[in-house]
Design an enzyme around this catalytic site. Sequence first.
Site, PDB file in Angstrom:
ATOM      1  N   GLU A  55     -63.194  25.422 -84.607  1.00 38.72           N
ATOM      2  CA  GLU A  55     -63.366  26.467 -85.614  1.00 38.72           C
ATOM      3  C   GLU A  55     -64.393  27.529 -85.255  1.00 38.72           C
ATOM      4  O   GLU A  55     -64.184  28.704 -85.555  1.00 38.72           O
ATOM      5  CB  GLU A  55     -63.706  25.822 -86.963  1.00 38.72           C
ATOM      6  CG  GLU A  55     -62.592  24.947 -87.517  1.00 38.72           C
ATOM      7  CD  GLU A  55     -61.286  25.701 -87.772  1.00 38.72           C
ATOM      8  OE1 GLU A  55     -61.283  26.944 -87.710  1.00 38.72           O
ATOM      9  OE2 GLU A  55     -60.268  25.027 -88.027  1.00 38.72           O
TER      10      GLU A  55
ATOM     11  N   GLU B 292     -52.748  26.009 -88.573  1.00 41.55           N
ATOM     12  CA  GLU B 292     -52.296  26.588 -87.306  1.00 41.55           C
ATOM     13  C   GLU B 292     -51.234  25.763 -86.597  1.00 41.55           C
ATOM     14  O   GLU B 292     -51.274  25.622 -85.370  1.00 41.55           O
ATOM     15  CB  GLU B 292     -53.505  26.778 -86.387  1.00 41.55           C
ATOM     16  CG  GLU B 292     -54.218  25.494 -85.971  1.00 41.55           C
ATOM     17  CD  GLU B 292     -55.304  25.014 -86.906  1.00 41.55           C
ATOM     18  OE1 GLU B 292     -56.107  24.161 -86.492  1.00 41.55           O
ATOM     19  OE2 GLU B 292     -55.349  25.488 -88.066  1.00 41.55           O
TER      20      GLU B 292
ATOM     21  N   GLU C 249     -55.716  32.114 -87.643  1.00 44.72           N
ATOM     22  CA  GLU C 249     -54.734  31.082 -87.307  1.00 44.72           C
ATOM     23  C   GLU C 249     -54.070  31.362 -85.959  1.00 44.72           C
ATOM     24  O   GLU C 249     -53.781  30.440 -85.189  1.00 44.72           O
ATOM     25  CB  GLU C 249     -53.672  30.976 -88.407  1.00 44.72           C
ATOM     26  CG  GLU C 249     -54.225  30.719 -89.807  1.00 44.72           C
ATOM     27  CD  GLU C 249     -55.175  29.533 -89.875  1.00 44.72           C
ATOM     28  OE1 GLU C 249     -55.007  28.566 -89.099  1.00 44.72           O
ATOM     29  OE2 GLU C 249     -56.108  29.564 -90.698  1.00 44.72           O
TER      30      GLU C 249
ATOM     31  N   ASP D 252     -62.500  15.481 -93.173  1.00 43.57           N
ATOM     32  CA  ASP D 252     -62.398  16.719 -93.937  1.00 43.57           C
ATOM     33  C   ASP D 252     -63.759  17.214 -94.397  1.00 43.57           C
ATOM     34  O   ASP D 252     -63.913  18.385 -94.757  1.00 43.57           O
ATOM     35  CB  ASP D 252     -61.482  16.521 -95.156  1.00 43.57           C
ATOM     36  CG  ASP D 252     -60.014  16.529 -94.777  1.00 43.57           C
ATOM     37  OD1 ASP D 252     -59.678  17.102 -93.717  1.00 43.57           O
ATOM     38  OD2 ASP D 252     -59.193  15.965 -95.526  1.00 43.57           O
TER      39      ASP D 252
END
Length: 579
Positions: A303, A256, A281, A358
């Site tokens: 998220e 994004e 996005e 991550d």
Amino acid sequence: MKDPHSFANFPEVKVVHLDWNAFVDFTQRKIKATATWTLSGQSEHLILDKNGLRILSVRDQDGNLLPFEEHDADSIRGGWIDIQMTKDVTQVSIDYETSDRAGALQWLEAPQTMGKRHPILFTQSQAILARTWIPCMDSPSIRFTYKATVRVPLGTIALMSASNPQKKSPDGTYTFEMKQPIPSYLMALAVGDFEFMEISDRAGVYAEPDMLESAAREFSDLEKMIAAAESLYGPYLWERYDLLVMPPSFPFGGMENPRLTFVTPTIIAGDKSLTSLVAHELAHSWSGNLVTNATWNDFWLNEGFTVYFELRIMEQLYGPEYAEMLAQLSFNELQQALNTLPENETILKADLKGKNPDDAVGPIAYEKGYFFLRTVERKVGRRYFDQFLRAYFDEHKFQSVTTEDFLSYLRKRLLKRKDWRELEIDRWIYEPGLPENVSKPLSTRFSVVESAVTALLTMKVLPVTKHWSAHEYIYFLQQLSGRANKEILARLDSAFQFTRSPNVEILFAWLRLCIEQDYTQATPVLENFLINTGRRKFVLPLYKQLIERGQKEMALQIFQKAGTNYHPITYSSVKKLFE
């Protein structure tokens, strides 16, 4: 507040603006640059995150050399540069080069591109990889504006998460400006043989020339999506919203980056069936880019909110049943994660100290976060929840917030003490698993699909799929997991040509079934898919499943062929499976 993934010495001193002057050297696979940071606050030291950078010199605003020390810490966070300075220093300029192994950068030779005329470079800074191409305060809690001048080879165009050119420069020099403050993980650069096509006055698509028209058709609803998002949660504050279709090696579905979202070509199915990813996005322009998680432990704030917002956009454009199918697929993905992950990795507020951030990218932050918000919405009513979210985005715009900041706002602005207790808010956020009060989705169209699965398994009757969407095919294939056999797969493949499906989500679900049932007719397509697709969401589960099914040698042989096409993020994730 201290960010466990950054060494930078904020809040005593902060970076507030970046002037970046860079030369992209495809021959050496390096970026050679000067990063000039404008500072706020006073300190005798400036500590910036870096990973693999070669620092050449550091100067203050008057051109005086500043002494510095470099330190390395670990393979995840890299290290830092400690710049010694007097308290009257307001700017520092760092001359440096990137490593040819920089984790954010992927360099593609011309033969690896669609057009095969020019090489491509692109970055992927999230979560903590901006420090591999710019010395910075690499924390989502630090925001800055920037200007840039970038020189690239003739015949290519440079694009950034900023104001962008729409045509190639005759001398290969491009200038950029990002007026709104962003965190470092939203720094982005792409260089290649890209062209632009307008969709509306404020939206368009960049892609390699051979893909441009098909991409523009696929994303023709872009302006409708922006308008739908604005009607829900307020004005779009980033001026333009453009897409850049990335090479197949791009490791994620999308990134994004403000003003220029990077998207995988795997969502171009020809029928707009996978464009919910674009809605996702786009939603980040509010949840994430506008209001940002303060640390990666709070990643669900980015998220979970974005999945919720994405489905609201899709509902507004395509109806409640369409959105409920997406919610059902999300719920299934969440259930699978809850059944396979260690308990301590199913907690919404993550503890990533000593871990790669991550690792937080997955169904817990996305889907559990979404179902938490969905459950709150069902409790208080959509009207009040929408008013709350709109105020939340407006009052916290261009700020970074922690989970506790959000919970405090939730308690203050929306939930009564009784509601808080009945919703089990603390359990949702701080405990593993899924509370029983979750608002479960119920798709009537998927109920029909479940009946079709039963008919196939009990009476050998093939489903009638004339009016099925891609989502129904995906759900159908997922429901066959552990229940089908080679004979059924052969009949389905003959009837529906799944092995040749142009829809990558359908193909992915099908290939998982084929691995499970050792349906070897699909093996050549599986190998081709793994070699030519770098999206981690797909390749990692397929390799893992091959290994679990006793096909480790075949998986390794494919990886040895495919690895050179993968972005470092995907490559390292897959490589760990063989260690």
